[in-house]
Write a protein that holds these residues in place. Structure first.
Motif, PDB file in Angstrom:
ATOM      1  N   GLY A  65       0.790  -1.222   0.000  1.00 22.13           N
ATOM      2  CA  GLY A  65       0.000   0.000   0.000  1.00 22.13           C
ATOM      3  C   GLY A  65       0.821   1.270   0.000  1.00 22.13           C
ATOM      4  O   GLY A  65       0.268   2.364   0.075  1.00 22.13           O
ATOM      5  N   GLY A  66       2.137   1.125  -0.107  1.00 22.04           N
ATOM      6  CA  GLY A  66       2.994   2.304  -0.092  1.00 22.04           C
ATOM      7  C   GLY A  66       2.906   3.095  -1.383  1.00 22.04           C
ATOM      8  O   GLY A  66       2.607   2.561  -2.454  1.00 22.04           O
ATOM      9  N   ILE A  94      -2.711  -5.646   2.739  1.00 24.23           N
ATOM     10  CA  ILE A  94      -3.103  -4.356   2.180  1.00 24.23           C
ATOM     11  C   ILE A  94      -2.769  -3.318   3.251  1.00 24.23           C
ATOM     12  O   ILE A  94      -3.574  -3.008   4.138  1.00 24.23           O
ATOM     13  CB  ILE A  94      -4.596  -4.343   1.805  1.00 24.23           C
ATOM     14  N   ALA A  95      -1.543  -2.836   3.180  1.00 23.56           N
ATOM     15  CA  ALA A  95      -1.011  -1.952   4.222  1.00 23.56           C
ATOM     16  C   ALA A  95       0.285  -1.354   3.701  1.00 23.56           C
ATOM     17  O   ALA A  95       0.768  -1.735   2.631  1.00 23.56           O
ATOM     18  CB  ALA A  95      -0.741  -2.740   5.504  1.00 23.56           C
ATOM     19  N   PHE A  96       0.848  -0.409   4.448  1.00 28.43           N
ATOM     20  CA  PHE A  96       2.200   0.038   4.124  1.00 28.43           C
ATOM     21  C   PHE A  96       3.070  -0.060   5.361  1.00 28.43           C
ATOM     22  O   PHE A  96       2.580   0.021   6.495  1.00 28.43           O
ATOM     23  CB  PHE A  96       2.207   1.457   3.518  1.00 28.43           C
ATOM     24  N   VAL A  97       4.339  -0.323   5.134  1.00 26.03           N
ATOM     25  CA  VAL A  97       5.283  -0.469   6.244  1.00 26.03           C
ATOM     26  C   VAL A  97       6.435   0.521   6.127  1.00 26.03           C
ATOM     27  O   VAL A  97       7.273   0.601   7.021  1.00 26.03           O
ATOM     28  CB  VAL A  97       5.852  -1.905   6.335  1.00 26.03           C
ATOM     29  N   ARG A  98       6.505   1.256   5.017  1.00 27.65           N
ATOM     30  CA  ARG A  98       7.570   2.242   4.880  1.00 27.65           C
ATOM     31  C   ARG A  98       7.093   3.402   4.022  1.00 27.65           C
ATOM     32  O   ARG A  98       6.191   3.264   3.190  1.00 27.65           O
ATOM     33  CB  ARG A  98       8.835   1.618   4.289  1.00 27.65           C
ATOM     34  N   ALA A  99       7.713   4.553   4.253  1.00 32.49           N
ATOM     35  CA  ALA A  99       7.417   5.757   3.472  1.00 32.49           C
ATOM     36  C   ALA A  99       8.614   6.686   3.575  1.00 32.49           C
ATOM     37  O   ALA A  99       9.236   6.798   4.641  1.00 32.49           O
ATOM     38  CB  ALA A  99       6.159   6.454   3.999  1.00 32.49           C
ATOM     39  N   GLY A 100       8.952   7.325   2.472  1.00 32.21           N
ATOM     40  CA  GLY A 100      10.079   8.246   2.473  1.00 32.21           C
ATOM     41  C   GLY A 100      11.379   7.598   2.878  1.00 32.21           C
ATOM     42  O   GLY A 100      12.252   8.235   3.454  1.00 32.21           O
ATOM     43  N   GLY A 101      11.498   6.281   2.605  1.00 35.87           N
ATOM     44  CA  GLY A 101      12.722   5.568   2.951  1.00 35.87           C
ATOM     45  C   GLY A 101      12.801   5.114   4.387  1.00 35.87           C
ATOM     46  O   GLY A 101      13.783   4.487   4.791  1.00 35.87           O
ATOM     47  N   ASP A 118      -5.325   2.820  -6.377  1.00 36.95           N
ATOM     48  CA  ASP A 118      -4.396   2.820  -7.511  1.00 36.95           C
ATOM     49  C   ASP A 118      -3.002   2.366  -7.079  1.00 36.95           C
ATOM     50  O   ASP A 118      -2.340   1.600  -7.788  1.00 36.95           O
ATOM     51  CB  ASP A 118      -4.314   4.217  -8.133  1.00 36.95           C
ATOM     52  N   ALA A 119      -2.546   2.856  -5.923  1.00 41.88           N
ATOM     53  CA  ALA A 119      -1.204   2.500  -5.439  1.00 41.88           C
ATOM     54  C   ALA A 119      -1.111   1.010  -5.135  1.00 41.88           C
ATOM     55  O   ALA A 119      -0.134   0.342  -5.508  1.00 41.88           O
ATOM     56  CB  ALA A 119      -0.863   3.323  -4.194  1.00 41.88           C
ATOM     57  N   VAL A 120      -2.126   0.474  -4.451  1.00 42.39           N
ATOM     58  CA  VAL A 120      -2.137  -0.956  -4.129  1.00 42.39           C
ATOM     59  C   VAL A 120      -2.143  -1.778  -5.409  1.00 42.39           C
ATOM     60  O   VAL A 120      -1.362  -2.733  -5.566  1.00 42.39           O
ATOM     61  CB  VAL A 120      -3.343  -1.320  -3.244  1.00 42.39           C
ATOM     62  N   CYS A 121      -3.023  -1.434  -6.331  1.00 42.55           N
ATOM     63  CA  CYS A 121      -3.145  -2.216  -7.565  1.00 42.55           C
ATOM     64  C   CYS A 121      -1.851  -2.192  -8.369  1.00 42.55           C
ATOM     65  O   CYS A 121      -1.437  -3.211  -8.943  1.00 42.55           O
ATOM     66  CB  CYS A 121      -4.314  -1.712  -8.402  1.00 42.55           C
ATOM     67  N   ALA A 122      -1.183  -1.040  -8.406  1.00 44.95           N
ATOM     68  CA  ALA A 122       0.083  -0.951  -9.134  1.00 44.95           C
ATOM     69  C   ALA A 122       1.149  -1.831  -8.491  1.00 44.95           C
ATOM     70  O   ALA A 122       1.898  -2.544  -9.191  1.00 44.95           O
ATOM     71  CB  ALA A 122       0.552   0.502  -9.183  1.00 44.95           C
ATOM     72  N   ASN A 123       1.220  -1.812  -7.169  1.00 43.94           N
ATOM     73  CA  ASN A 123       2.228  -2.626  -6.492  1.00 43.94           C
ATOM     74  C   ASN A 123       1.908  -4.109  -6.552  1.00 43.94           C
ATOM     75  O   ASN A 123       2.814  -4.943  -6.672  1.00 43.94           O
ATOM     76  CB  ASN A 123       2.385  -2.162  -5.042  1.00 43.94           C
ATOM     77  N   VAL A 124       0.631  -4.458  -6.475  1.00 48.47           N
ATOM     78  CA  VAL A 124       0.259  -5.867  -6.614  1.00 48.47           C
ATOM     79  C   VAL A 124       0.633  -6.354  -8.012  1.00 48.47           C
ATOM     80  O   VAL A 124       1.164  -7.469  -8.185  1.00 48.47           O
ATOM     81  CB  VAL A 124      -1.240  -6.082  -6.334  1.00 48.47           C
ATOM     82  N   ALA A 125       0.390  -5.531  -9.033  1.00 46.42           N
ATOM     83  CA  ALA A 125       0.749  -5.917 -10.406  1.00 46.42           C
ATOM     84  C   ALA A 125       2.259  -6.118 -10.530  1.00 46.42           C
ATOM     85  O   ALA A 125       2.721  -7.071 -11.182  1.00 46.42           O
ATOM     86  CB  ALA A 125       0.267  -4.858 -11.386  1.00 46.42           C
ATOM     87  N   ARG A 126       3.041  -5.229  -9.895  1.00 48.24           N
ATOM     88  CA  ARG A 126       4.499  -5.390  -9.929  1.00 48.24           C
ATOM     89  C   ARG A 126       4.916  -6.703  -9.263  1.00 48.24           C
ATOM     90  O   ARG A 126       5.809  -7.406  -9.757  1.00 48.24           O
ATOM     91  CB  ARG A 126       5.173  -4.212  -9.218  1.00 48.24           C
TER      92      ARG A 126
END
Length: 272
Positions: A65-66, A94-101, A118-126
Motif C-alpha cells: 500500500g505504499g 493491504i497496508a504500508f510499512v515504509r514511506a520516504g525511505g 491505484d497505489a495498491v493495484c500498481a504494487n500488486v501488479a508489480r
C-alpha cells in the motif's frame, strides 16, 4: 488454494514440535521473511513437506500500500521462498510499512481513497509479474480510519481484488476488531465481500485495552470470533482456516482445544 484444506496453524519455531504432532494437519503458514532464500530450510518445515503438508509463505514487508514501488529484492525473496516450499500461493497485507525511505516496523492502515486503490493495484501488479504463484491480500486491523476515506471497506477491498485478480485473505479476527472499534456490524461486511475470492482465512485472539479491541495473536480466540467463523462458513465456507499465534504460547492442550473449536465452528474435520 484449490480444494478443501481444512484447519491449519501458523508455523513458528517455538511450537514446531506441537505442529509436527498434529495428525490431521494439511497446511501451515510461515512468515516469509523468516525463511532464507538459500540454504537449508528449517527442519520442521522440511519434515512437514515430506508428510505432504502444504506450506504457504505469508509476507509482512512488501508494503503493497505504499506510495513507492515495491522493493524488487523483497518481491524476489517472497518468490524464492514460494518456490522453495512448493507453495500453491503466497499472501501479503493491504497496508504500508515504509514511506520516504523510513521503515515503520508495523503494518499501517491505508486511507480508503481512489489514490490508495491505484497505489495498491500498481504494487500488486508489480509483485504478480515476479511471483510464480497467485497472491492473496489481507486487510489489516486498524484502530482508526483516515479522514479522507472515499470508499467503505467492502467497496475498497472489492475494487482491489477485481482490478488485480488477486485472492482475498480474510482475517475474521480483523473483521471483529474493526467492527468493534468502529461500532459497525461485522455481518454486514461479510454480506458485501466477494467471498468467492477468499483464498483462505485467518483466525486469532485479541484483548480489550484502553477502550479498543487489539488483535494481539497472543490471546485465546474469543467466542465472538468463533461465531463469526460460523457465520462466514454458513455464507460460503473457505478452502482453509488458519489459527495464528505469535506469542504467549499456551500449553499444548489449550492449543489443541483452540484448533478443535475452530474445526467445530467451520465444520471441517479436527486436525488434532
Amino acid at each position: 488454494m484449490t480444494g478443501p484444506y481444512g484447519v491449519g496453524i501458523g508455523w513458528r519455531p517455538e511450537i514446531a514440535g506441537f505442529v509436527a504432532e498434529l495428525p490431521g494437519l494439511r497446511f501451515v503458514e510461515v512468515v516469509a521473511e523468516s525463511v532464507a532464500s538459500t540454504g537449508p530450510l528449517p527442519v520442521g518445515l522440511t519434515r512437514l513437506r515430506e508428510r505432504g503438508v502444504t506450506v504457504v509463505p505469508h509476507g509482512v514487508r512488501l508494503s503493497l500500500g505504499g506510495a513507492e514501488p515495491v522493493d524488487p529484492a523483497r518481491v524476489a525473496h517472497l518468490a524464492a521462498v514460494a518456490q522453495r516450499v512448493d507453495a500453491p500461493l503466497v499472501s501479503e497485507h493491504i497496508a504500508f510499512v515504509r514511506a520516504g525511505g523510513l521503515e515503520a516496523g508495523h503494518l499501517l492502515p491505508l486511507p480508503r481513497s481512489r489514490e490508495a486503490v491505484d497505489a495498491v493495484c500498481a504494487n500488486v501488479a508489480r509483485a504478480q509479474a515476479e511471483l510464480p504463484v497467485p497472491i492473496a491480500l489481507e486487510p489489516i486491523a486498524a484502530l482508526f480510519d483516515w479522514p479522507d476515506d472515499e470508499l467503505d471497506e467492502a467497496d475498497f477491498l472489492t475494487e482491489i481484488v477485481d482490478r488485480t485478480g488477486a485472492l482475498l485473505l480474510l482475517d475474521v479476527a480483523n473483521v471483529h476488531a474493526n467492527a468493534r472499534n468502529r461500532g459497525t456490524d461485522p455481518l454486514a461486511l461479510l454480506d458485501r465481500l466477494p467471498l468467492d475470492r477468499v483464498g483462505y482465512v485467518h483466525v486469532a485472539g485479541g484483548a480489550e485495552r484502553g477502550g479498543f479491541y487489539h488483535d494481539t495473536h497472543t490471546h485465546p480466540v474469543p467466542p465472538e470470533v468463533l461465531e463469526l467463523v460460523g457465520a462466514l462458513c454458513a455464507r460460503r465456507r473457505p478452502p482453509a482456516l488458519l489459527l495464528e499465534r505469535d506469542g504467549g504460547y499456551p500449553p499444548a492442550a489449550e492449543l489443541r482445544a483452540e484448533l478443535d473449536a475452530l474445526a467445530a465452528a467451520s465444520g471441517f474435520p479436527a486436525v488434532t
